[in-house]
Scaffold this motif. Structure first.
Motif, PDB file in Angstrom:
ATOM      1  N   GLN A 185       0.849  -1.189   0.000  1.00 19.91           N
ATOM      2  CA  GLN A 185       0.000   0.000   0.000  1.00 19.91           C
ATOM      3  C   GLN A 185       0.880   1.232   0.000  1.00 19.91           C
ATOM      4  OE1 GLN A 185      -3.253  -0.009   2.772  1.00 19.91           O
ATOM      5  NE2 GLN A 185      -3.622  -2.211   2.554  1.00 19.91           N
ATOM      6  N   SER A 186       0.303   2.331  -0.495  1.00 20.50           N
ATOM      7  CA  SER A 186       1.056   3.570  -0.669  1.00 20.50           C
ATOM      8  C   SER A 186       0.078   4.727  -0.641  1.00 20.50           C
ATOM      9  CB  SER A 186       1.816   3.539  -1.998  1.00 20.50           C
ATOM     10  OG  SER A 186       0.898   3.453  -3.081  1.00 20.50           O
ATOM     11  N   GLU A 187       0.599   5.928  -0.948  1.00 19.29           N
ATOM     12  CA  GLU A 187      -0.293   7.077  -1.046  1.00 19.29           C
ATOM     13  C   GLU A 187      -1.327   6.882  -2.144  1.00 19.29           C
ATOM     14  OE1 GLU A 187       2.049  10.550  -1.622  1.00 19.29           O
ATOM     15  OE2 GLU A 187       2.458  10.819   0.512  1.00 19.29           O
ATOM     16  N   ARG A 188      -0.993   6.079  -3.140  1.00 17.92           N
ATOM     17  CA  ARG A 188      -1.917   5.848  -4.256  1.00 17.92           C
ATOM     18  C   ARG A 188      -2.902   4.737  -3.969  1.00 17.92           C
ATOM     19  NH1 ARG A 188      -1.994   2.597  -8.747  1.00 17.92           N
ATOM     20  NH2 ARG A 188      -0.058   1.574  -8.130  1.00 17.92           N
ATOM     21  N   VAL A 189      -2.477   3.670  -3.295  1.00 12.10           N
ATOM     22  CA  VAL A 189      -3.314   2.499  -3.022  1.00 12.10           C
ATOM     23  C   VAL A 189      -3.319   2.288  -1.502  1.00 12.10           C
ATOM     24  CG1 VAL A 189      -3.699   0.064  -3.471  1.00 12.10           C
ATOM     25  CG2 VAL A 189      -2.585   1.489  -5.205  1.00 12.10           C
ATOM     26  N   SER A 190      -4.518   2.299  -0.910  1.00 11.64           N
ATOM     27  CA  SER A 190      -4.575   2.124   0.540  1.00 11.64           C
ATOM     28  C   SER A 190      -5.924   1.546   0.933  1.00 11.64           C
ATOM     29  CB  SER A 190      -4.358   3.465   1.249  1.00 11.64           C
ATOM     30  OG  SER A 190      -5.356   4.384   0.868  1.00 11.64           O
ATOM     31  N   PRO A 307      -4.583  18.859  18.597  1.00  8.18           N
ATOM     32  CA  PRO A 307      -3.981  18.701  19.925  1.00  8.18           C
ATOM     33  C   PRO A 307      -2.578  18.105  19.849  1.00  8.18           C
ATOM     34  CG  PRO A 307      -5.722  17.092  19.577  1.00  8.18           C
ATOM     35  CD  PRO A 307      -5.814  18.058  18.440  1.00  8.18           C
ATOM     36  N   ALA A 308      -1.651  18.774  20.503  1.00  5.06           N
ATOM     37  CA  ALA A 308      -0.260  18.301  20.512  1.00  5.06           C
ATOM     38  C   ALA A 308      -0.151  17.051  21.366  1.00  5.06           C
ATOM     39  CB  ALA A 308       0.657  19.405  21.051  1.00  5.06           C
ATOM     40  N   ASN A 309       0.769  16.180  20.975  1.00  5.21           N
ATOM     41  CA  ASN A 309       1.106  14.948  21.707  1.00  5.21           C
ATOM     42  C   ASN A 309      -0.006  13.896  21.673  1.00  5.21           C
ATOM     43  OD1 ASN A 309       3.515  16.214  22.484  1.00  5.21           O
ATOM     44  ND2 ASN A 309       2.527  17.096  24.297  1.00  5.21           N
ATOM     45  N   ARG A 310      -1.165  14.228  21.116  1.00  5.07           N
ATOM     46  CA  ARG A 310      -2.240  13.235  21.033  1.00  5.07           C
ATOM     47  C   ARG A 310      -2.695  13.006  19.599  1.00  5.07           C
ATOM     48  NH1 ARG A 310      -6.859  14.412  22.875  1.00  5.07           N
ATOM     49  NH2 ARG A 310      -6.664  16.653  23.208  1.00  5.07           N
ATOM     50  N   THR A 311      -2.062  13.684  18.659  1.00  2.97           N
ATOM     51  CA  THR A 311      -2.471  13.598  17.252  1.00  2.97           C
ATOM     52  C   THR A 311      -1.471  12.752  16.475  1.00  2.97           C
ATOM     53  OG1 THR A 311      -3.515  15.771  17.373  1.00  2.97           O
ATOM     54  CG2 THR A 311      -3.001  14.916  15.185  1.00  2.97           C
ATOM     55  N   PHE A 312      -1.996  11.798  15.717  1.00  2.00           N
ATOM     56  CA  PHE A 312      -1.151  10.938  14.887  1.00  2.00           C
ATOM     57  C   PHE A 312      -1.797  10.814  13.510  1.00  2.00           C
ATOM     58  CE2 PHE A 312      -0.831   9.676  19.300  1.00  2.00           C
ATOM     59  CZ  PHE A 312       0.539   9.687  19.518  1.00  2.00           C
ATOM     60  N   PHE A 313      -0.957  10.626  12.495  1.00  2.00           N
ATOM     61  CA  PHE A 313      -1.447  10.447  11.133  1.00  2.00           C
ATOM     62  C   PHE A 313      -1.090   9.033  10.692  1.00  2.00           C
ATOM     63  CE2 PHE A 313      -0.610  14.995  11.528  1.00  2.00           C
ATOM     64  CZ  PHE A 313      -1.845  15.501  11.158  1.00  2.00           C
ATOM     65  N   GLU A 314      -2.081   8.341  10.131  1.00  2.00           N
ATOM     66  CA  GLU A 314      -1.887   6.976   9.681  1.00  2.00           C
ATOM     67  C   GLU A 314      -2.337   6.850   8.235  1.00  2.00           C
ATOM     68  OE1 GLU A 314      -4.098   4.592  12.430  1.00  2.00           O
ATOM     69  OE2 GLU A 314      -2.611   4.779  14.037  1.00  2.00           O
ATOM     70  N   ASN A 315      -2.005   5.685   7.648  1.00  2.00           N
ATOM     71  CA  ASN A 315      -2.430   5.377   6.277  1.00  2.00           C
ATOM     72  C   ASN A 315      -2.044   6.506   5.319  1.00  2.00           C
ATOM     73  OD1 ASN A 315      -3.545   3.842   4.255  1.00  2.00           O
ATOM     74  ND2 ASN A 315      -5.657   4.401   4.694  1.00  2.00           N
ATOM     75  N   PHE A 316      -0.744   6.908   5.401  1.00  4.71           N
ATOM     76  CA  PHE A 316      -0.224   7.939   4.504  1.00  4.71           C
ATOM     77  C   PHE A 316      -0.993   9.250   4.645  1.00  4.71           C
ATOM     78  CE2 PHE A 316       0.276   3.707   2.673  1.00  4.71           C
ATOM     79  CZ  PHE A 316       1.665   3.623   2.588  1.00  4.71           C
ATOM     80  N   LYS A 317      -1.277   9.612   5.916  1.00 10.23           N
ATOM     81  CA  LYS A 317      -1.972  10.845   6.299  1.00 10.23           C
ATOM     82  C   LYS A 317      -3.424  10.879   5.848  1.00 10.23           C
ATOM     83  CE  LYS A 317       1.890  13.989   6.954  1.00 10.23           C
ATOM     84  NZ  LYS A 317       2.407  15.344   6.722  1.00 10.23           N
ATOM     85  N   LYS A 318      -3.944   9.749   5.395  1.00 10.76           N
ATOM     86  CA  LYS A 318      -5.363   9.722   5.026  1.00 10.76           C
ATOM     87  C   LYS A 318      -6.247   9.540   6.249  1.00 10.76           C
ATOM     88  CE  LYS A 318      -4.096   7.658   0.588  1.00 10.76           C
ATOM     89  NZ  LYS A 318      -4.237   6.520  -0.322  1.00 10.76           N
ATOM     90  N   THR A 319      -5.667   9.097   7.352  1.00  9.43           N
ATOM     91  CA  THR A 319      -6.417   8.884   8.589  1.00  9.43           C
ATOM     92  C   THR A 319      -5.836   9.774   9.670  1.00  9.43           C
ATOM     93  OG1 THR A 319      -6.861   6.579   8.003  1.00  9.43           O
ATOM     94  CG2 THR A 319      -7.173   7.202  10.298  1.00  9.43           C
ATOM     95  N   LEU A 320      -6.716  10.599  10.267  1.00  4.92           N
ATOM     96  CA  LEU A 320      -6.341  11.425  11.410  1.00  4.92           C
ATOM     97  C   LEU A 320      -6.748  10.689  12.686  1.00  4.92           C
ATOM     98  CD1 LEU A 320      -5.432  14.103  12.755  1.00  4.92           C
ATOM     99  CD2 LEU A 320      -7.759  14.929  12.438  1.00  4.92           C
ATOM    100  N   LYS A 321      -5.790  10.501  13.578  1.00  2.91           N
ATOM    101  CA  LYS A 321      -6.024   9.741  14.811  1.00  2.91           C
ATOM    102  C   LYS A 321      -5.716  10.631  16.004  1.00  2.91           C
ATOM    103  CE  LYS A 321      -4.325   5.610  17.266  1.00  2.91           C
ATOM    104  NZ  LYS A 321      -3.396   4.459  17.154  1.00  2.91           N
ATOM    105  N   ILE A 322      -6.719  10.831  16.861  1.00  4.61           N
ATOM    106  CA  ILE A 322      -6.547  11.603  18.091  1.00  4.61           C
ATOM    107  C   ILE A 322      -6.896  10.683  19.256  1.00  4.61           C
ATOM    108  CG2 ILE A 322      -7.257  13.636  19.402  1.00  4.61           C
ATOM    109  CD1 ILE A 322      -7.968  14.980  16.790  1.00  4.61           C
TER     110      ILE A 322
END
Length: 1299
Positions: A185-190, A307-322
């Motif tokens: 998987q990549s930025e193109r396929v996820s 929010p700092a320290n609680r924000t993560f990006f997954e799946n090539f930044k397609k998913t925002l995780k807090i």
């Protein structure tokens, strides 16, 4: 006698504590005591609320509880009694409430789905478990479906749907191929959160037949597989080859190349969506976009930061995780997909709700008969949870009554309890997202005193150190403890002793004479008991001769001394260390009774040597450094910063002090002037060093004052004249004991944010100031000047508490006291605060206005009662506005003005009023919340004032001895005009002023002819208006009478009186465009006059701009004007005593952006014209060929049908020609004109001829002065039929006409 109460954490562990009630009992963890005391049941272990079980294994539902006597257990299922004796598959473990449901022996898990609840009961009450929902896990098979192959063009987007079966719990989705390898998987396929596989754009390498979606069900350890999905990507090259093979050579074929596309969101759809998440959970937001090139995703939060320290990006930044979301994370989150062609976005509105969570959970309460206590149950959530109480598992409303119990919302208050009041209470806090259930028992005990410390226990301590003598006890009511020294000694009192709440006697500094027998006595109303312990105080161990720093040359001999002194009853042991490790196993090291000798010293012997003396009660040590050197020549002296100190040692540890010692480092030829001691608090601020103190350079020990509950480390820095050394290595850590807080929060304030609340704020204590664990605050308040009791709450380590339901703006006494697990800080001071303000209730009364002069008035009012202000009185606001001018009697737009008068004032001045006007005003009281109602409008009038200057003064029609004056009335008459005053005086060529003449003119006049003036003379005029108050400001102007007889023509013979020929410029006219204007005028007077044009923005006070006219032309073009602007203009003649025409005003046309474009230079227009020219050329060739063949085309046929060419020259409806003439010139007739039968155009009918026209003043000119309109002259043209112009429009003009 003052008693310092300190709870020793090492001596008293608490199992049952009611922190709100001082009289609650502490039950020590003594096994023998616990076996004898009665206790209501307590649930110690239970299964989770949502319990998903494996259907292939036995179901175990846990329920463990303790109590005295041991509790019995029962169960309910789906709200009704569950009789386990009637079900052979169900058993209960011995001495336990845990159920075992036998599934592996024929039972079915589905048959035991339901809601279970356990009850543990003994004679003192009943505790209940949570509702435990039992559900067997499910892993269903995939439904069969027919999957069509996916054929997609290169560059297009694609979504492969997974659609897994619904399982319990939901499965984990992943994509693999036939070889069980995960698909890259990549930025193109996820893979999306729903399990689908998204392609932002497909490429030829995506072609394959084994896209397989797998669902893993973790609970049953099974994996389900979807049928493989086939994807075939057609590239543009292969597609073109396929098309070419199926088409003939004459067909036009060719697939379009891969086209780039701007982003489009595949998920979520639309422009907005919503999501609800629960507090504490993980928030997952997803955006997947299609596009070529592959879009990049970016996330922002509208109106805030992620929010700092609680924000993560997954799946090539397609998913925002807090993670660990809270209510503050609610808001709009925007994802933006962007590539080089553009962007797309989607806004997700997130709402964070909350299942109930504890603020204060109820705690077990142990009381003595007759005592009071409370159970408090406070929870929060979104929406706010409902609180309900149960007693022994039964709703309290239908439970047996208890006269000592009173329920007040989230609190149960107990008063004068008896043994029968013992029970277990359940607090249930629930909302739509979940519930909390807590058991808390009330155990009423009546027990005589017991002493748990062993009799005649021996305590040994070192002199000058603290001694702690234990007297662990229990009783109900709580016994009083007294200590005696000796068998018949008196009771111990005084500051030299500390009496702890757990019965321990502390002697802070034990001396030799403190040795002896101590007796502890415990008594309550049910009995008395005593116990004796022994204390022996020993002399401290000391090193009276410490090892000293040595420098020795190689192969020499060195000796370190360590002579000690100790208590004769203690047996010391001496150990030598090198660099904190054992001495080398070398015969060269000789350890004597009081020394260490090293023979034949080598470089390896360089280091630190430590002498450690240990006894059973204390330990002391001393160190020295050995430096091994060669015998080089004496080097030059080098001065440098000192080396850092070393061998830091802590001794004499007390609760509030410790002694620190160290060994100085090398001075480096510059004496050490002082030492700086710093400390680190490893408990609250690890890694941060603070300044503690400084000592002289001759001192290597210091007594340091300490604070409780701090994990100290110390380091020392040496200072000489060169600078500071590096810090030493940190000392060992020393954790001081906890204590009550020494101070209370600062900056306590009480300010309401709403009319019905009081917001109490303070500055929290730091961890260093807390003095112990469990820092909390006791917030207390009561209404001032009202006989109310203090209301108190204990809150966590926060800095704000809101009191709701308060009266509006009343004073409160407020205090905030710090406390921790060991007790309270000193009683705090009280501050005065106020509950929230509300808008004032009444308006100021008795509003009076005193007009001082025409521009100033004074307004008075009565103050409003303070109780109606309902807030802090900030002042009064006066609103006033002009209704109308009394001189003009015309109303205008009302512009209200506001003046604010701070404080409790009763008057104010209103400046800047306009004279002779009618005004209204009202007054309002202002507090911190806002303005109150307005007083009734008060009308007042200002008297007359002096007028402003006349609006203009214009001097026209100069003659030999007269001038005509015209003027405008003042813009602001400020009263009734009584007259105008005109003063004037001549000015000679040297600018000297002649005698001043004054004339009074009636107010209703607007012009005046001054006669009997001198010819060719410049006059200066002063003009002003008057009211009954006085004269206003004046306006001045200068003018010149015309020349004498030298400028006139000689009279003809026999003629009468000679008529003067004076210069005159009249009929000034303008024709304005957007950025220029054509000015023309008529002139009468002498020849060879040079003209000039003056102009400026109308209404502006800027100086006139002057342009010189070349020659004696009677027109001029003003360029560089601003579109849509009004200008004033006048024309003058040079050399005629500054004579000028009257002013004219014109306005330029508005800016037209579309007319700014020269369409003839546009590429598309040039192409269009070329195409038109080519078509005309083809038509001409065709017509020429047919004409040579003698044929007729329709135009000719129609003309042959009608002999007279003027019968149908054009269409009647729009004036256009129906057909073309076939004369020799083949030119079309001009639109709207009529051509005679001989096909000649008469000169007098042509619009292109100017022969018969003169230069009229009404003509229009373009920017360079050339003619652009029609002249008005001797002849008038007859208007053409159907159109004003007979000129055929050019293509450029035609195109520009479409704007």
């Amino acid at each position: 006698m003052m008693k310092k109460k300190i709870m020793s954490a090492s001596k008293a562990s608490l199992v049952l504590l009611l922190c709100q009630m001082v009289s609650a009992l502490d039950v020590p963890l003594d096994s023998k005591l616990l076996e004898e005391l009665s206790q209501p049941p307590t649930i110690t272990q239970q299964s989770p609320k949502d319990y998903i079980v494996d259907p292939r294994e036995n179901i175990v539902i846990q329920c463990e509880a303790k109590g005295k006597p041991p509790p019995s257990f029962s169960w309910t299922r789906n709200g009704t009694h569950f009789d386990i004796d009637k079900d052979a598959q169900v058993t209960m473990k011995p001495n336990s409430g845990t159920l075992v449901i036998n599934i592996m022996n024929g039972g079915k898990a589905e048959a035991y789905e339901g809601v279970y609840q356990c009850t543990a009961r003994n004679e003192r009450g009943a505790a209940i478990s949570n509702n435990i929902v039992i559900r067997p896990s499910r892993s269903p098979l995939w439904t069969k479906e027919k999957l069509e192959p996916n054929q997609v063009r290169e560059g297009d987007s694609l979504v492969l749907h997974c659609r897994p079966p619904v399982g319990l719990p939901p499965p984990i989705i992943f994509w693999m191929d036939n070889a069980f390898q995960r698909l890259p998987q990549s930025e193109r396929v996820s893979q999306g959160l729903n399990g689908d596989l998204y392609f932002s754009n497909v490429q030829p390498e995506d072609t394959r037949e084994d896209y397989i979606c797998y669902a893993r069900f973790n609970h049953t350890q099974t994996i389900q597989q979807k049928q493989p999905i086939s994807v075939k990507v057609f590239s543009m090259d292969s597609l073109n080859d396929t098309i070419a093979a199926n088409l003939s050579d004459t067909d036009i074929y060719g697939a379009k190349p891969v086209t780039e596309r701007q982003p489009v969101l595949l998920t979520p759809t639309g422009s907005t969506s919503t999501k609800v998440e629960l507090r504490g959970n993980v928030l997952l937001l997803e955006c997947i976009a299609a596009g070529l090139p592959t879009p990049v995703i970016r996330w922002i939060k509208e109106g805030g930061e992620l929010p700092a320290n609680r924000t993560f990006f997954e799946n090539f930044k397609k998913t925002l995780k807090i993670v660990d979301v809270s209510e503050a994370d609610s808001g709009n989150y925007k994802c933006i997909a962007r590539n080089t062609l553009g962007s797309a976005h989607h806004v997700i509105s997130v709402t964070v709700k909350a299942a109930p969570y504890w603020i204060t959970a109820p705690r077990n309460l142990v009381l003595s008969p007759g005592e009071d206590g409370t159970l408090i149950c406070r929870a929060n959530g979104n929406p706010k949870p409902d609180i309900s109480w149960l007693a022994n598992g039964v709703p309290i409303a239908i439970a047996p009554e208890d006269p000592s119990r009173k329920v007040d919302g989230d609190t149960i208050i107990f008063s004068q309890v008896q043994e029968r009041s013992s029970a277990v209470y359940q607090c249930n806090a629930s909302n739509e997202y979940g519930y909390l259930l807590a058991n808390a028992f009330v155990n009423v005990l009546a027990e005589p005193p017991r002493i748990l410390t062993a009799a005649n226990k021996l305590y040994q301590v070192i002199a000058d150190s603290p001694a702690l003598l234990d007297c662990a006890y229990f009783g109900s009511p709580k016994p009083e403890i007294e200590w005696f020294k000796g068998v018949k000694g008196s009771i111990l009192r005084g500051n030299e002793y500390v009496f702890h709440d757990n019965g321990t006697l502390e002697i802070p500094v034990a001396q030799k004479d403190s040795s002896g027998t101590y007796t502890c006595v415990a008594r309550n109303e049910l009995g008395k008991i005593q116990n004796e312990v022994q204390l022996e105080v020993k002399d401290p161990t000391m090193i009276i001769k410490q090892p000293e720093y040595k420098v020795i040359q190689r192969y020499g001999q060195v000796s370190f001394e360590c002579i000690i002194k100790h208590d004769s009853t203690l047996l010391p042991t001496v150990i030598w260390l090198k660099d904190n490790g054992e001495l080398p196993g070398d015969e060269r090291f000789l350890v004597g009774k009081d020394n260490l000798t090293i023979m034949n010293v080598t470089d390896k012997d360089d280091g630190t040597y430590t002498c450690i003396v240990n006894t059973t009660l204390d330990s002391v040590s001393a160190s020295a450094v050995l430096t091994v050197v060669a015998a080089p020549p004496t080097p030059a002296i080098i001065y440098a910063r000192p080396n850092p100190p070393f061998d830091l040692e802590l001794t004499g540890q007390l609760e509030r002090s410790v002694e620190l010692s160290w060994v100085p480092g090398d001075e480096n030829n510059s004496p050490i002037t002082n030492f700086v001691i710093e400390y680190e608090d490893g408990l609250h601020e690890p890694g941060v060093w603070h300044h503690q103190t400084e000592v002289p350079g001759t001192q290597t020990t210091v007594q340091l004052k300490l604070s409780p509950y701090v994990n100290y480390s110390f380091r020392v820095i040496a200072v000489n004249e060169i600078g500071r050394s590096q810090p030493s290595e940190p000392s060992e850590q020393y954790l001081t004991k906890s204590a009550n807080p020494d101070e209370n929060p600062s900056n306590v304030q009480g300010i309401g944010s709403e009319p019905d609340n009081l917001v109490i704020t303070w500055e929290s204590l730091t961890g260093f100031q807390s003095n112990g664990p469990g820092l909390q605050y006791k917030v207390s308040w009561r209404q001032k000047d009202v006989d109310d009791e203090w209301t108190s709450v204990i809150v966590a380590n926060v800095s704000k508490y809101i009191v709701s339901g308060t009266p509006t703006f009343v004073p409160y006494e407020i205090k905030v006291q710090a406390l921790n697990d060991l007790g309270y800080a000193p009683e705090p001071s009280e501050v005065i605060g106020h509950s929230g303000e509300d808008l004032p209730m009444v308006a100021p009364g008795n509003v009076q206005v005193h007009v001082i002069n025409s521009t100033l008035a004074k307004v008075h009012w009565d103050t409003v009662p303070l109780k109606t202000v309902r807030g802090h009185l900030q002042g009064y606001k006066v609103y006033y506005w002009k209704v109308q001018s009394l001189s003009r009697r015309s109303k205008r737009h009302v512009e209200k003005k506001i003046l604010t008068f701070r404080g409790n004032k009763t008057f104010g001045m209103l400046p800047g009023l306009e004279p002779y006007s009618s005004y209204k005003l009202n007054v309002r009281v202002v507090n911190g919340k806002g303005e109150g109602p307005a007083s009734p409008d008060k009308v007042f009038k200002t008297p007359e004032g002096v007028p402003s200057s006349p609006s203009f003064l214009k001097i026209t029609n100069p003659t030999l001895d007269s001038l005509t004056l015209e003027w405008g009335s003042p813009t602001h008459p400020n009263g009734v005009l009584t007259s105008y005053i005109l003063k004037f005086q001549p000015i000679n060529n040297t600018h000297e002023l002649g005698p001043l003449v004054e004339i009074r003119i009636p107010a209703n006049e607007s012009s005046l002819i001054l006669k009997n003036l001198n010819y060719s003379t410049r006059y200066k005029f002063y003009f002003n208006a008057q009211t009954s108050v006085g004269s206003g400001s004046q306006i001045t102007e200068e003018a010149v009478t015309i020349m004498d007889e030298a400028g006139f023509l000689r009279p003809a013979v026999g003629a009468g009186k000679v008529q003067p020929l004076y210069p005159r410029i009249r009929n000034v006219t303008t024709a304005a465009a957007e950025t220029y204007a054509n000015i023309s005028w008529e002139y009468e007077g002498p020849d060879h006059v040079n003209f000039y044009v003056e102009y400026g923005v109308a209404g502006s006070k800027e100086d006139w701009k002057k342009e010189i006219v070349n020659g004696s032309r009677s027109f001029f073009v003003l360029k560089g004007l601003t579109p849509g602007t009004a200008y004033k203009v006048r024309v003058g003649a040079e050399g005629l005593s500054g004579f000028r025409s009257s002013e004219d005003v014109f306005e330029t046309g508005p800016a037209m952006a579309s007319r700014q474009v020269d369409i003839a230079t546009q590429g598309w227009f040039i192409g269009l014209m070329c195409a038109v020219a080519l078509l005309i050329l083809i038509l001409l060739i065709v017509c020429f060929i047919r004409r040579n063949k003698g044929g007729k085309y329709p135009v000719k046929e129609k003309e042959d049908a009608h002999a007279d060419p003027e019968i149908q020259p054009m269409k009647e409806d729009d004036g256009t020609f129906g057909e073309y003439s076939d004369a020799e010139d083949h030119k079309p007739l001009k639109k709207g004109s009529r051509t005679p039968s001989d096909r000649t155009v008469k000169k007098e009918d042509s619009d292109d001829s100017l022969v018969d026209y003169g230069e009229g003043v009404n003509g229009q000119f373009n920017e360079d002065g050339s003619f652009i309109g029609q002249y008005s002259g001797k002849k008038e043209k007859e208007p053409a039929e159907g159109n004003e112009s007979s000129e055929a429009p050019s293509p450029v003009n035609a195109m520009n006409s479409f704007v």
